[in-house]
Design an enzyme around this catalytic site. Structure first.
Site, mmCIF file in Angstrom:
data_model
loop_
_atom_site.group_PDB
_atom_site.id
_atom_site.type_symbol
_atom_site.label_atom_id
_atom_site.label_comp_id
_atom_site.label_asym_id
_atom_site.label_seq_id
_atom_site.Cartn_x
_atom_site.Cartn_y
_atom_site.Cartn_z
ATOM 1 N N THR B 96 92.795 9.694 25.417
ATOM 2 C CA THR B 96 93.336 9.736 26.774
ATOM 3 C C THR B 96 92.165 9.585 27.730
ATOM 4 O O THR B 96 91.260 10.423 27.748
ATOM 5 C CB THR B 96 94.058 11.067 27.043
ATOM 6 O OG1 THR B 96 95.200 11.138 26.192
ATOM 7 C CG2 THR B 96 94.505 11.164 28.497
ATOM 8 N N LYS B 171 100.466 7.897 29.969
ATOM 9 C CA LYS B 171 99.944 9.198 29.547
ATOM 10 C C LYS B 171 99.658 10.076 30.764
ATOM 11 O O LYS B 171 99.918 11.284 30.740
ATOM 12 C CB LYS B 171 98.681 9.019 28.701
ATOM 13 C CG LYS B 171 98.046 10.316 28.176
ATOM 14 C CD LYS B 171 98.933 11.045 27.180
ATOM 15 C CE LYS B 171 98.403 12.415 26.794
ATOM 16 N NZ LYS B 171 97.402 12.434 25.741
#
Lengths: 292, 292
Positions: B96, B171
């Site tokens: 991420t 995300k």
């Protein structure tokens, strides 16, 4: 326990009345506009022209009305519940209202020989219709147990939370949780839209994981469709959040996300959106970004 | 597609390596500390002493490391991925990280003849272990389709989000949702505790209804037990929220709840709680109420 007085035969109340009759109780109802309750009268509910007439001779009285002022009126005004119900009657307020008001009804009611419970619900119109409400009960435990047959006729997740007002406190906690969750959903969808993502794909991607929630499941698709029809009215949610924030402040708590969510909703109400559903919170973000 | 280079064999990475081997791929791994990956070496992964050696001759390279600076290092430093992988290799960053960094890897990588995807995941260590991750993929659609066998070996909810950086944007949306939801959970439990409710009863009462969420299911019971062991490190969540807020600001969005949640977490990190799990957000409320 057989004869039930029921005050507040609205969307929720009507379903509850039906489920209580289905469970074998004798229902006595009062409503300002008789025309609106003709259907449940046909199904067997006994209509009365005044609250006083409605509650006389009942074993239990259930109220589920709109705002705290309405609760005050049906309980305390001359000739209404506290004046007219028989001594020993169970009085159950299922309106979401302030814990302080619940304590006030408990005190005044107990002084006059009533059994008083606060029993707000969650689960909305669907839960009411299907008899699967969560019921959050405060008061005396023996009164809670005595009223279990009524609760079981209308709900499935029934819990005793503690003394008078505790049912309302638990409902406040529920609403605080929703305020944060729905804010997160709206901020995330606002972000995703601004970044050009396909929002249906986003919903499908995130709803099964750690970001998943009932708020996302219920309102995500509605927000994508621009469907702001009220499942739960924004104006009623604002009422609840105000009660919660007042109570939080009384306990010296600083609940920043609740405060922010309330401020965002009040801004929307001030421009006329109070009669939309809670999911219209998305408009706060659209409009602050100049996209609406 | 057969030979896979894998950089970042941590808690998540190790489970993914195992699932890829189980699906029949040949795994080549690199790690700074060989001792920490002996188990997967015994299970068949081939260890290399450098990133350059690890990625040479691979059909695809997967990276899942810690911070954006780590991603920059493994891709851009001399002798690392962009210098050493064979032309035509699929480069998949599952860390991420910032959408901007994803775009940078895409640009530089595409210029050197690589196929580049950003593919962050949700589902945590459990999802990684069970091969049920949600995988959020950005890049070129044909590259996404070509890598599907890899994704299917590690996840179940696999979705193409759009061009380079779109996986990361999705995300970010996921993390924004979590920030609001977990804040709501913590504020509600703080309220309920202050009002003297039994918190287990509260969880049982509200988790089945409109306030229900995965955050509540996962972290509610842990918060009640005072269990702050990290499922997901607070410091990593702070990294993600900062990235999201930066990106939101770039688009002119004002995400107040995200900002508030980040501020609350940064305050906790500043007093040394960064290595606790995200559920330790409850400490912000306990401490601001002088209860800790």
């Amino acid at each position: 326990m057989n004869k039930i007085g029921f005050i507040g035969v609205g969307i929720m109340g009507k379903s509850m009345v039906r489920n209580l009759m289905k469970a074998g109780f004798e229902l006595h109802i009062y409503a300002r506009a008789k025309a609106k309750v003709e259907d449940v009268i046909e199904e067997g509910a006994v209509f009365h022209e005044s609250i006083g007439d409605c509650v006389k001779g009942c074993d239990a009285v259930i109220t589920i009305v709109g705002y705290p002022a309405d609760v005050e009126e049906v309980y305390f005004e001359e000739g209404n519940i506290l004046d007219s119900a028989d001594e020993g009657t169970y009085l159950i307020d299922m309106t979401t209202t302030s814990p302080m008001l619940a304590e006030k009804i408990y005190e005044k009611g107990t002084n006059r020989g009533f059994h008083v419970l606060d029993a707000p619900v969650t689960g909305g119109d669907t839960g009411a219709r299907e008899g699967t409400l969560s019921i959050l009960v405060g008061g005396r435990q023996e009164d809670y147990e005595a009223c279990m047959p009524l609760f079981e006729a209308t709900g499935t997740n029934i819990n005793f939370q503690g003394g008078p007002g505790s049912g309302q406190h638990c409902k406040m906690a529920n609403q605080i949780m929703i305020a944060g969750t729905l804010s997160g959903v709206c901020e995330a969808l606002t972000y995703a839209k601004a970044k050009g993502l396909d929002l249906s794909t986003v919903l499908q991607s995130v709803s099964t994981g750690a970001a998943g929630s009932r708020q996302l499941d219920i309102f995500g698709p509605k927000i994508l469709e621009g469907d702001y029809a009220p499942g739960f009215f924004m104006k009623h949610f604002i009422k609840d959040m105000k009660l919660a924030l007042t109570e939080a402040n009384l306990s010296g708590l600083s609940l920043e996300v609740l405060s922010q969510a309330l401020a965002n909703y009040e801004e929307l109400e001030s421009v006329g959106y109070g009669d939309l559903g809670t999911q219209a919170l998305i408009k706060h973000y659209e409009e602050s970004c100049g996209e609406e």
